[in-house]
Design an enzyme around this catalytic site. Structure first.
Site, PDB file in Angstrom:
ATOM      1  CB  SER A  18      -0.934  -0.008   1.223  1.00 34.35           C
ATOM      2  OG  SER A  18      -0.169  -0.084   2.417  1.00 34.35           O
ATOM      3  CG  ASN A 105      -3.464  -4.460  13.385  1.00 36.42           C
ATOM      4  OD1 ASN A 105      -2.924  -4.382  12.283  1.00 36.42           O
ATOM      5  ND2 ASN A 105      -3.888  -5.602  13.902  1.00 36.42           N
ATOM      6  CB  THR A 150     -40.600  25.502  -9.431  1.00 30.99           C
ATOM      7  OG1 THR A 150     -41.697  25.972 -10.202  1.00 30.99           O
ATOM      8  CG2 THR A 150     -40.471  26.340  -8.164  1.00 30.99           C
ATOM      9  CB  SER A 272     -14.038  25.056 -28.676  1.00 29.89           C
ATOM     10  OG  SER A 272     -13.955  24.227 -29.820  1.00 29.89           O
ATOM     11  CE  LYS A 278     -18.869  25.502 -27.385  1.00 28.00           C
ATOM     12  NZ  LYS A 278     -18.712  24.059 -27.191  1.00 28.00           N
ATOM     13  CG  ASN A 280     -16.275  24.943 -24.044  1.00 30.30           C
ATOM     14  OD1 ASN A 280     -17.278  25.389 -24.581  1.00 30.30           O
ATOM     15  ND2 ASN A 280     -15.303  24.330 -24.704  1.00 30.30           N
ATOM     16  CD  GLU A 285     -19.123  21.497 -19.324  1.00 30.58           C
ATOM     17  OE1 GLU A 285     -18.135  22.204 -19.634  1.00 30.58           O
ATOM     18  OE2 GLU A 285     -19.631  20.676 -20.081  1.00 30.58           O
ATOM     19  CE1 TYR A 312      -5.816  -2.997   9.229  1.00 28.48           C
ATOM     20  CE2 TYR A 312      -4.998  -5.231   8.963  1.00 28.48           C
ATOM     21  CZ  TYR A 312      -5.112  -3.934   8.501  1.00 28.48           C
ATOM     22  OH  TYR A 312      -4.531  -3.577   7.326  1.00 28.48           O
ATOM     23  CD  GLN A 317      -2.758  -2.477   2.501  1.00 27.74           C
ATOM     24  OE1 GLN A 317      -1.984  -2.684   3.426  1.00 27.74           O
ATOM     25  NE2 GLN A 317      -2.643  -3.078   1.329  1.00 27.74           N
ATOM     26  CE  LYS A 320      -3.733   2.782   4.284  1.00 25.69           C
ATOM     27  NZ  LYS A 320      -4.593   2.189   5.299  1.00 25.69           N
TER      28      LYS A 320
END
Ligand code: ARG
Length: 452
Positions: A18, A105, A150, A272, A278, A280, A285, A312, A317, A320
């Site tokens: 890890s 642990n 609405t 663009s 354009k 954007n 988004e 444990y 692991q 994370k």
């Protein structure tokens, strides 16, 4: 080679390791080792000389990690083992004592709770920053009307300040949720050992004090298996990111040429590659699109913990990956939201024109009939008919004459004409929490009070 008769399979190593993910826990790992070793010496579990040598080695290791010069080895499974190995290389035999009365642990649980405590504080600060930007923008656009919607249909006009302050209250609830997250990071897991406690006369309270905890976790099994603070962070993050996705969604709509309510700052948009005209709203988004990812972090990690027996398990692991992704994604989303709100330039004329659509006064016309004693359902039907026929004739409500109105209902008098002619709709919303200016000013005082 100790308990094992053959070396690990390379694929076992790949699935088991890890380090690439947990390397960022190093500052917390060093801090807890310092506190742990000082306690071991104070309790005479290790000698003061050994403790001194280990503390010096930890300082060297910290320097190497800070400078990006730490010599990682292919055999380092995780950051805890990498640091312990390096401390032993530097400190010699004394280094082998750093892990006395500690297990990975309780060690990893402690690093994680320290990390989450700091992440919650950073997130709260970022939310407060965004709240401040929204309040400033509300102040600057106090009496700029725009339609309230609405079903994305123009419903009733509101002031832009009122609209922006709606987000302040959403974010205030997020802030409270992260304050709760911080409150779930107040007990120290370290000292629980692998799961059952340790057979040394440790002083957990001393370690807790040094690391800024309020106390120690009361049950060693719970201490090493508790990841609720991660679930709390991710659930608060999922809700906050979802709020930001709604802000992003509105900014996308509002910055379109169809709405034209807002221009986003150039530094928060892109062009663009093909169409030169354009601009954007990519960041807005992405505010929409990042939210389900954080929701996914939460639901994935709930899935990891589902049905896990105490205490444990290696499954944990994976915590994370989800925690770090949630923290990083939300932090970027909050930065983007703040940047866009700070630099947004609203188009007063476009918004006022949309809010000036005479049809938007239909509710006020219905309310006028109610004030004249007509039951609301009946007045709603009458005004609905007026709207339908006026639209069919391609006209605005404000173009109707007194005679035309009275043909629908004799109670529609000169006041109805003035109601339709003027922009008095907003100022009629004087109820507490409404959009009339006096009420928005009251709300502004409450909002400013959140940050004082
Ligand atoms: N890398 C491990 C994790 O993050 C550390 C704890 C390992 N504990 C163990 N009993 N193998 O969960």
């Amino acid at each position: 080679m100790n308990r094992f008769s053959e070396p690990p399979d390379p694929d076992f190593d790949a699935i088991n390791r890890s380090l690439d993910v947990d390397v960022r826990l190093w500052p917390f790992d060093i801090a807890q080792s310092r506190a742990h070793v000082a306690m071991l010496a104070a309790q005479k579990i290790i000698s003061a000389e050994d403790a001194g040598v280990i503390i010096d080695a930890l300082a060297s290791v910290e320097g190497e990690l800070q400078a990006g010069l730490f010599p990682f080895e292919p055999t380092d499974e995780d950051i805890h083992m990498a640091i312990e190995r390096r401390v032993s290389e530097i400190a010699g035999e004394a280094g082998g004592r750093i892990h006395t009365a500690r297990s990975r642990n309780d060690q990893v649980a402690t690093d994680l709770v320290l990390f989450t405590r700091e992440a919650a504080a950073d997130t709260i600060a970022a939310i407060e920053g965004l709240i401040g930007k929204l309040i400033d923008s509300a102040e600057a656009h106090l009496d700029w009307p725009l339609p309230g919607y609405t079903h994305l249909q123009r419903a009733q006009p509101v002031y832009l300040s009122h609209h922006l302050l709606a987000y302040v209250w959403m974010l205030q609830r997020d802030r409270q949720r992260f304050q709760f997250v911080a409150s779930q990071c107040e007990l120290l897991p370290l000292g629980a050992g692998a799961l059952a406690g340790v057979n040394f006369d440790t002083d957990r309270g001393r370690v807790a004090d040094q690391l800024g905890f309020d106390g120690v976790s009361p049950n060693s099994l719970d201490a090493v298996s508790n990841r609720d603070f991660i679930l709390d962070y991710l659930s608060a993050a999922a809700i906050c990111a979802t709020h930001l996705s709604r802000l992003g969604g509105e900014l996308v709509l509002w910055s379109s040429q169809e709405f034209g309510f807002v221009q986003l700052p150039d530094r928060w948009t892109s062009g663009s590659s093909l169409m030169p005209q354009k601009k954007n709203p990519d960041a807005a988004e992405l505010l929409r699109a990042k939210a389900p990812r954080v929701v996914g972090d939460l639901s994935s990690f709930l899935g990891v913990l589902h049905s896990l027996p105490l205490a444990y398990n290696k499954d944990m692991q994976e915590d994370k990956e989800y925690l770090f992704d949630g923290v990083d994604t939300l932090s970027l989303a909050l930065a983007a939201a703040s940047g866009m709100i700070e630099g947004a330039s609203f188009n007063q004329e476009r918004m006022a024109k949309a809010a000036g659509d005479g049809m938007i006064a239909a509710t006020d016309l219905a309310d006028l009939l109610v004030r004249r004693g007509v039951p609301f359902r009946q007045s709603h039907a009458t005004v609905g008919k007026i709207v339908r026929e006026t639209l069919a004739a391609d006209r605005q409500l404000s173009s109707l004459s007194l005679d035309e109105l009275q043909a629908y209902d004799a109670e529609l008098d000169a006041e109805a004409i003035s109601l339709l002619a003027q922009d008095g709709w907003l100022e009629s919303k004087t109820s507490e929490g409404g959009t009339a200016l006096g009420r928005v000013r009251e709300q502004m005082v409450l909002a400013r009070g959140l940050l004082s």
